[in-house]
Scaffold this active site. Sequence first.
Site, mmCIF file in Angstrom:
data_model
loop_
_atom_site.group_PDB
_atom_site.id
_atom_site.type_symbol
_atom_site.label_atom_id
_atom_site.label_comp_id
_atom_site.label_asym_id
_atom_site.label_seq_id
_atom_site.Cartn_x
_atom_site.Cartn_y
_atom_site.Cartn_z
ATOM 1 C CG ASP A 1 -2.010 0.752 1.152
ATOM 2 O OD1 ASP A 1 -2.925 0.277 0.159
ATOM 3 O OD2 ASP A 1 -2.241 1.631 1.437
ATOM 4 C CG ASP B 1 3.019 4.983 -6.202
ATOM 5 O OD1 ASP B 1 2.149 4.847 -7.236
ATOM 6 O OD2 ASP B 1 3.116 7.121 -5.989
ATOM 7 C CB VAL B 2 1.494 0.230 -8.876
ATOM 8 C CG1 VAL B 2 1.278 -0.616 -8.194
ATOM 9 C CG2 VAL B 2 0.529 0.876 -9.370
ATOM 10 C CG ASN C 1 -7.363 -4.340 -5.189
ATOM 11 O OD1 ASN C 1 -8.435 -4.555 -6.205
ATOM 12 N ND2 ASN C 1 -6.986 -3.468 -4.330
ATOM 13 C CE1 TYR D 1 -11.030 2.968 -11.679
ATOM 14 C CE2 TYR D 1 -13.001 2.562 -12.506
ATOM 15 C CZ TYR D 1 -12.156 1.527 -11.993
ATOM 16 O OH TYR D 1 -12.445 1.016 -11.084
ATOM 17 C CB ALA E 1 -17.303 -4.234 -5.261
#
Length: 261
Positions: A49, A77-78, A104, A169, A202
Amino acid sequence: MTQVPQYVEGHGLLKGKSVLITAAAGAGIGFSAAKRAAEEGCRALMISDIHPGRLEAAIEKLKAETGLSQVYGQLCDVSNEEQVQSLISAAESALGGVDVLINNAGLGGQKAVVDMTDTEWSRVLDITLTGTFRMTRAMLPHMQNRGRGVIVNNASVLGWRAQKEQAHYAAAKAGVMALTRCSALEAAEYGVRINAVSPSIALHEFLKKASSEELLKQLSSKEAFGRAAEVWEVANVMMFLASDYASYMTGEVVPVSSQRA
């Protein structure tokens, strides 16, 4: 609206496997997937995270709620290649090799195309799509060398459907779908499978903060069950794809939705 079904107990789907999950320290799909992985019998788990305090709290919560002692965490941090490489290296070492990677990490938001800046567009694409690419690129050599492994990506039905103020997005998630299909073909000859889930809606705390209550009610009402999915209902499908029950599936995008994809 139908009632939320009873939480399903684990059935050992990931018994003996090691699992790495990005963006898993919040209250969303990532944390639920981590909890489910432990409940499904994984031998070791690492979560990442970008929030140090939240990460430490999530590790302790996972240990307490699942009884799994081998739960590790690393900040990542991706959108940062150096941090991605560091995460993969740490996971390979701590877990004794990664059997399952769940990508994710993602970023959303609401903004009309005519009002969207280059920076807003690029940030969503960089984290959601390119972040998934960076993690996949860094993980594949290790899995391919071992001749096994599974990657599960988190896409969205917005990769197929249109929705106002979601162009960045939706484009990113459509890209995740394409990345899943193409990389799966490249990895198949090495015995590595790559699939994705594609949730409709979700509900979790971050989504509630990022979207209006009116929009969330509207989207939920369109679902056949008249409600949004629970995050663990999405995690359940991730567990199936990560398990040996899905041994013949690769390059697939599985909708987690109660309406036509």
